[in-house]
Scaffold this active site. Structure first.
Site, mmCIF file in Angstrom:
data_model
loop_
_atom_site.group_PDB
_atom_site.id
_atom_site.type_symbol
_atom_site.label_atom_id
_atom_site.label_comp_id
_atom_site.label_asym_id
_atom_site.label_seq_id
_atom_site.Cartn_x
_atom_site.Cartn_y
_atom_site.Cartn_z
ATOM 1 N N ASP A 121 37.136 19.780 18.064
ATOM 2 C CA ASP A 121 37.802 18.666 17.380
ATOM 3 C C ASP A 121 38.604 17.928 18.432
ATOM 4 O OD1 ASP A 121 39.550 16.933 16.183
ATOM 5 O OD2 ASP A 121 40.302 18.345 14.678
ATOM 6 N N HIS A 167 43.556 20.967 12.991
ATOM 7 C CA HIS A 167 43.661 19.992 11.895
ATOM 8 C C HIS A 167 43.091 20.575 10.601
ATOM 9 C CE1 HIS A 167 42.881 16.253 9.633
ATOM 10 N NE2 HIS A 167 43.861 15.759 10.349
HETATM 11 C C1 LIG Z 1 42.926 12.370 12.774
HETATM 12 C C2 LIG Z 1 42.486 13.727 13.119
HETATM 13 C C3 LIG Z 1 41.477 14.375 12.404
HETATM 14 C C4 LIG Z 1 40.843 13.737 11.198
HETATM 15 O O1 LIG Z 1 40.129 12.581 11.590
HETATM 16 P P1 LIG Z 1 39.832 11.416 10.563
HETATM 17 O O2 LIG Z 1 39.232 10.366 11.417
HETATM 18 O O3 LIG Z 1 41.158 10.991 9.993
HETATM 19 O O4 LIG Z 1 38.917 11.937 9.530
HETATM 20 C C5 LIG Z 1 41.068 15.617 12.827
HETATM 21 N N1 LIG Z 1 41.635 16.205 13.895
HETATM 22 C C6 LIG Z 1 42.619 15.627 14.602
HETATM 23 C C7 LIG Z 1 43.179 16.333 15.784
HETATM 24 C C8 LIG Z 1 43.087 14.359 14.237
HETATM 25 O O5 LIG Z 1 44.056 13.770 14.939
#
Ligand SMILES: *Cc1c(COP(=O)(O)O)cnc(C)c1O
Length: 493
Positions: free
Chosen positions: A276, A194
């Site tokens: 993440d 991301h």
């Molecule tokens: C949505 C998402 C993000 C960002 O998260 P937010 O809550 O929108 O700040 C980061 N990584 C992945 C894989 C996501 O789906």
């Protein structure tokens, strides 16, 4: 002691002058919102906002206020009909949570008590600690781990990487900045990671070009050999590799990096492992999916969202850090006016403000806690599992339909597809068709998928993080897609 306000001689401040009228307004708002949820399926998922509607909002706030009932009517008439649609059963765009009534109730209660979770001695702080402890145990992190509720995974990733940076020169990097590292700091993620990771590199002064984007393998996970090669090359060039970011559930197709293998590489090269897991980490709650996140318990920091696959109302994300002391060393320290006391309202150490960059913090913990308590981890996990079964069902529908083509594997909850178009249509025509069909589904209020690029080509993307979706919704989506496809073919014929 009689309150002066009660005899009408002094202003009531900003409270309602007529509590009964305010009570009636609140009751009717609750009725309206419950009707709104109960009838969500009868409405279009999304509808265009007329220009007049956008223009109808007053250009700026008037000097003199108006009754709350009037403000509420404006909300009901002008705002409510034009939401994005992510509470609707056929909303599958990007990665959105679908919310719950019970989460909304908690949001209302949090507004009522107006707690500030920066720290100090009050029960809301203990509630956030309980929520953090719950997540620590869900993900198998040790008792010494720390955590913080934040706005979302973007913020959690920024904070997690700040702790990783602190580890490079503990105690000096905060004051001396990156110069304290001595060498150029570099990190790694896959090309499918991301964009919040690169953003964090930029904000932390590391520079996004220092975040190496490693190619992916056939399963769309980070290529482990290429990762290790990149680390070796950077070391040989005199840089200091310091962090690797593993994706647990990529946005494009829901792919997983091999966290256990990455842990091994991180250990060999002394790197911090940040995961993440915005939505994919929650696969942990579904026994049938848990193998996908094997090794997540070895993360140094983990970022995930409560507002996506836990359906907590926006916004709520979470950061967990294995080394709680290092976490505090990264952000802790307060000036005298914030010092804590042994007893009284200013006690209650540790304070959450020492674990992030915000001092004043909302009561996000309440809606997260309400959600966890009301549904229980098992039921939340079942909803996640159901979405993955639905994704496989949709994949089968697409595979069985000669006019459609599936363009990526379905490891989790995301299906990427294309309409093949008329025979002999070239990639450019197909791209136009995919965009046209997606927009048509939106404009007709039938469904909201989104668009992405897979292997350099445009694809329609259906992401199931929606507890209201049924199999019939997916079948209706395929039927609409095919019928719009026919319509377009007959038009261009
Ligand atoms: C949505 C998402 C993000 C960002 O998260 P937010 O809550 O929108 O700040 C980061 N990584 C992945 C894989 C996501 O789906």
């Amino acid at each position: 002691m009689a309150d002066k306000a009660s005899n009408g001689s002094e202003s009531t401040g900003l409270d309602p002058e007529d509590w009964d009228a305010f009570r009636a307004l609140c009751h009717s708002a609750v009725d309206d919102m419950i009707d709104h949820w109960a009838s969500v399926r009868d409405r279009p998922v999304w509808q265009p906002i007329p220009e007049a509607g956008k223009a109808a909002l007053e250009p700026c706030t008037p000097l003199l206020g108006k009754p709350a009932s009037e403000v509420y009517e404006t909300f009901r008439e002008r705002i409510m009909p034009h939401l994005l649609g992510n509470t609707h059963p056929r909303f599958w765009g990007w990665v959105h949570g679908s919310g719950t009534p019970v989460g909304a109730l908690a949001e209302f209660l949090a507004g009522c008590v107006n707690a500030n979770l920066g720290g100090r001695e009050h029960m809301p702080v203990y509630l956030e600690r309980q929520v953090i402890d719950t997540f620590k145990s869900v993900f198998g992190l040790p008792a010494a781990a720390s955590g913080l509720l934040v706005s979302g995974t973007s913020m959690a990733t920024l904070l997690g990487l700040a702790v990783a940076r602190e580890r490079i020169a503990p105690g000096t990097i905060r004051s001396a900045g990156l110069a304290a590292a001595g060498r150029e700091l570099v990190g790694y993620c896959s090309t499918q990671a991301h964009s919040c990771a690169a953003k964090a590199f930029e904000v932390l002064g590391l520079g996004s070009s220092r975040l190496r984007k490693v190619k992916t393998d056939a399963a769309h996970g980070i290529d482990l050999e290429a990762l290790e090669q990149a680390i070796r090359a950077d070391r040989a060039a005199g840089s200091r590799p310091f962090v690797v970011i593993a994706s647990a559930g990529t946005v494009n197709i829901g792919a997983f990096d091999d966290i256990s293998a990455i842990r091994g590489i991180a250990d060999r090269h002394d790197l911090w492992l940040h995961v993440d897991g915005a939505f994919g980490a929650l696969a942990m709650l579904a026994p049938a999916l848990r193998h996908l996140v094997a090794g997540i318990e070895t993360a140094d920091s983990l970022a995930f969202d409560c507002h996506k696959w836990l359906h907590v109302p926006y916004d709520a994300g979470c950061l967990l850090v294995r080394d709680g002391q290092l976490h505090r060393a990264t952000f802790g320290g307060r000036l005298e006016y914030l010092s804590s006391a042994e007893v009284g309202a200013a006690s209650g150490e540790p304070w959450f403000c020492d674990y992030g960059i915000e001092l004043s913090r909302g009561f996000r913990a309440l809606k997260v806690w309400f959600t966890l308590e009301h549904y229980g981890l098992a039921r939340l996990g079942e909803a996640i599992c159901r979405n993955c079964e639905q994704a496989r069902h949709l994949a089968r529908l697409v595979d069985a339909e000669p006019r459609l083509e599936r363009v990526a594997p379905v490891p989790l909850n995301i299906v990427c597809l294309r309409h093949r178009g008329s025979t002999g249509s070239d990639p450019v025509e197909q791209e136009h068709l995919t965009k046209w069909l997606t927009a048509r589904l939106h404009l007709e209020g039938v469904a909201v998928p989104s668009l992405t690029t897979i292997d350099g080509r445009t694809a329609m993307r259906v992401c199931l993080t929606n507890h209201r979706t049924t199999t019939a919704d997916l079948e209706a989506f395929v039927a609409a897609l095919l019928s719009f496809g026919e319509e377009r073919a007959s038009r261009s014929a």
